[in-house]
Design a protein around this motif. Structure first.
Motif, PDB file in Angstrom:
ATOM      1  N   PRO A 206     -22.355 -28.351 -54.105  1.00 53.71           N
ATOM      2  CA  PRO A 206     -21.194 -27.457 -53.973  1.00 53.71           C
ATOM      3  C   PRO A 206     -20.496 -27.574 -52.625  1.00 53.71           C
ATOM      4  O   PRO A 206     -19.265 -27.424 -52.542  1.00 53.71           O
ATOM      5  CB  PRO A 206     -21.802 -26.055 -54.168  1.00 53.71           C
ATOM      6  CG  PRO A 206     -23.077 -26.277 -54.901  1.00 53.71           C
ATOM      7  CD  PRO A 206     -23.591 -27.602 -54.427  1.00 53.71           C
ATOM      8  N   ASP A 209     -18.400 -30.659 -52.775  1.00 53.70           N
ATOM      9  CA  ASP A 209     -17.207 -30.384 -53.581  1.00 53.70           C
ATOM     10  C   ASP A 209     -16.130 -29.727 -52.723  1.00 53.70           C
ATOM     11  O   ASP A 209     -14.952 -30.125 -52.755  1.00 53.70           O
ATOM     12  CB  ASP A 209     -17.550 -29.465 -54.755  1.00 53.70           C
ATOM     13  CG  ASP A 209     -18.259 -30.196 -55.891  1.00 53.70           C
ATOM     14  OD1 ASP A 209     -18.498 -31.404 -55.754  1.00 53.70           O
ATOM     15  OD2 ASP A 209     -18.563 -29.546 -56.910  1.00 53.70           O
ATOM     16  N   ARG A 210     -16.523 -28.710 -51.964  1.00 51.22           N
ATOM     17  CA  ARG A 210     -15.529 -28.014 -51.132  1.00 51.22           C
ATOM     18  C   ARG A 210     -14.954 -28.927 -50.068  1.00 51.22           C
ATOM     19  O   ARG A 210     -13.748 -28.877 -49.778  1.00 51.22           O
ATOM     20  CB  ARG A 210     -16.176 -26.781 -50.483  1.00 51.22           C
ATOM     21  CG  ARG A 210     -16.556 -25.702 -51.483  1.00 51.22           C
ATOM     22  CD  ARG A 210     -16.888 -24.396 -50.784  1.00 51.22           C
ATOM     23  NE  ARG A 210     -18.094 -24.477 -49.976  1.00 51.22           N
ATOM     24  CZ  ARG A 210     -19.316 -24.249 -50.433  1.00 51.22           C
ATOM     25  NH1 ARG A 210     -19.486 -23.927 -51.714  1.00 51.22           N
ATOM     26  NH2 ARG A 210     -20.364 -24.320 -49.645  1.00 51.22           N
ATOM     27  N   LEU A 231     -16.195 -33.181 -59.384  1.00 49.96           N
ATOM     28  CA  LEU A 231     -16.489 -31.788 -59.087  1.00 49.96           C
ATOM     29  C   LEU A 231     -17.454 -31.227 -60.129  1.00 49.96           C
ATOM     30  O   LEU A 231     -17.394 -31.604 -61.301  1.00 49.96           O
ATOM     31  CB  LEU A 231     -15.216 -30.930 -59.101  1.00 49.96           C
ATOM     32  CG  LEU A 231     -14.145 -31.226 -58.063  1.00 49.96           C
ATOM     33  CD1 LEU A 231     -12.947 -30.313 -58.293  1.00 49.96           C
ATOM     34  CD2 LEU A 231     -14.678 -31.068 -56.646  1.00 49.96           C
ATOM     35  N   SER A 235     -17.294 -25.554 -59.485  1.00 45.25           N
ATOM     36  CA  SER A 235     -16.332 -25.721 -58.401  1.00 45.25           C
ATOM     37  C   SER A 235     -14.898 -25.665 -58.918  1.00 45.25           C
ATOM     38  O   SER A 235     -14.000 -25.179 -58.229  1.00 45.25           O
ATOM     39  CB  SER A 235     -16.574 -27.051 -57.679  1.00 45.25           C
ATOM     40  OG  SER A 235     -17.856 -27.073 -57.087  1.00 45.25           O
TER      41      SER A 235
END
Length: 370
Positions: A206, A209-210, A231, A235
């Protein structure tokens, strides 16, 4: 059962408390402000405590009280000392804890809860942890290192671009480029393996992903042409992606392809459907990544809403003549010209992919066909 600080203060005020209360405070631990890292430590402590069956009361974001009424608290306290010693060896701020014998220390504990100040750390020598507990603690330390690197690094230095080519007659034309964080580069930067540690990879994904979303935000020129990013479905439904996609123009959204891995262990039909609906609402294109010829049925994949399938062909089985097995019927019905062969290992594997009718190939260099 007690709920929060108010319930605990009420119990102490009524004079009905007994046993031992251990207050654990995480505010001195590095990265404790990060909910992901903090929750990892909380989960570790809760696992320790579960062996001794105390009542656990959350008293704010950073503190927990472990109440031992009918059992001996000392084994758990020894675990906490071992954790503190391990953090100290890593030159990290350790979880702090104080011990309160009830009802004698009820007033002192009440005052501490009201002040919510860090507690003094016990100074007795720490015994060892079990092998399993040491492994859990080591995983938390690895997560801290990755958090530190990802928090301060320019993710652009870790980005890798992988072109996807479409065959047009005898020519190969660029269809789109996949942008990912190069895990091998990240592992080298940190010096700690990631891909061989499923728990750590699950915690880090995660965050990756960000970071890749923010990379696109800082490099909007990427979406002047078609690009994809991988992703998790969660997400896609999160606030970081929403902030990103709502600032894009229509053309940029149409140039954005979101790849969702079929191998995501946490994915279910409802979650995938929600993610796909969200992407369709924003007019992005969608691919399902990491399928194989062993996927004989589509399961709950919403095929009508998808633009691409991506097929792992690294271990593509072939007979002596180089002929692969046929595509599953559902893939053929979806359209072989919309299926991407991921990194054929050599010319023979590439020819096998073409014999299946696959019209798209992902590899670093433009394919050469004979």
């Amino acid at each position: 059962m007690l709920t929060g600080t108010a319930g605990l203060l009420r119990l102490l005020g009524e004079g009905n408390s007994r046993g031992t209360a251990v207050v654990v405070d995480l505010r001195e631990v590095p990265y404790a402000e990060n909910p992901l890292f903090r929750q990892s430590i909380v989960h570790l402590l809760d696992n320790f405590a579960a062996q001794f069956q105390p009542e656990v009361v959350d008293v704010g974001r950073f503190s927990q009280v472990f109440l031992f009424e009918d059992t001996n608290a000392h084994p758990f306290i020894n675990k906490l000392k071992a954790v503190a010693a391990d953090f100290a060896e890593q030159h990290m701020g350790a979880p702090r804890f104080t011990i309160h014998h009830l009802p004698h220390d009820a007033g002192r504990l009440s005052a501490l809860l009201k002040r919510t100040t860090p507690a003094a750390e016990a100074a007795e020598p720490a015994p060892g942890l079990t092998a399993a507990e040491q492994q859990q603690l080591a995983a938390v330390h690895k997560l801290a290192v990755y958090e530190q690197v990802l928090g301060g690094a320019d993710v652009s230095s870790l980005v890798r671009e992988s072109p996807v080519w479409r065959r047009m007659g005898q020519l190969w034309m660029l269809e789109f480029s996949e942008v990912t964080v190069a895990i091998d580069h990240l592992e080298r930067a940190v010096g700690t393996p990631l891909r061989r540690d499923p728990w750590l990879l699950q915690q880090i994904t995660p965050i990756l992903d960000r970071r890749i979303i923010r990379h696109f935000q800082h490099e909007p020129s990427r979406l002047a042409t078609p690009h994809s990013l991988n992703l998790q479905w969660r997400s896609v439904l999160g606030p970081v992606f929403l902030d990103f996609v709502r600032d894009l123009s229509y053309e940029q959204r149409r140039n954005l392809i979101v790849e969702i891995a079929a191998t995501d262990a946490g994915m279910d039909e409802e979650g995938l459907a929600d993610a796909v609906d969200n992407l369709r609402q924003w007019e992005c294109r969608i691919a399902i990544d990491h399928l194989t010829l062993r996927n004989l049925e589509p399961g709950y994949l919403p095929l009508a809403a998808l633009d691409y399938l991506k097929l792992d062909v690294g271990g593509l089985p072939m007979d002596a003549d180089g002929t692969p097995p046929p595509l599953p019927t559902w893939m053929a019905d979806f359209g072989a010209d919309r299926i991407v062969a991921i990194h054929p290992r050599d010319g023979r594997a590439l020819r096998a992919c073409l014999s299946l009718g696959l019209g798209l190939v992902e590899q670093r260099e433009k394919p050469i066909t004979t």
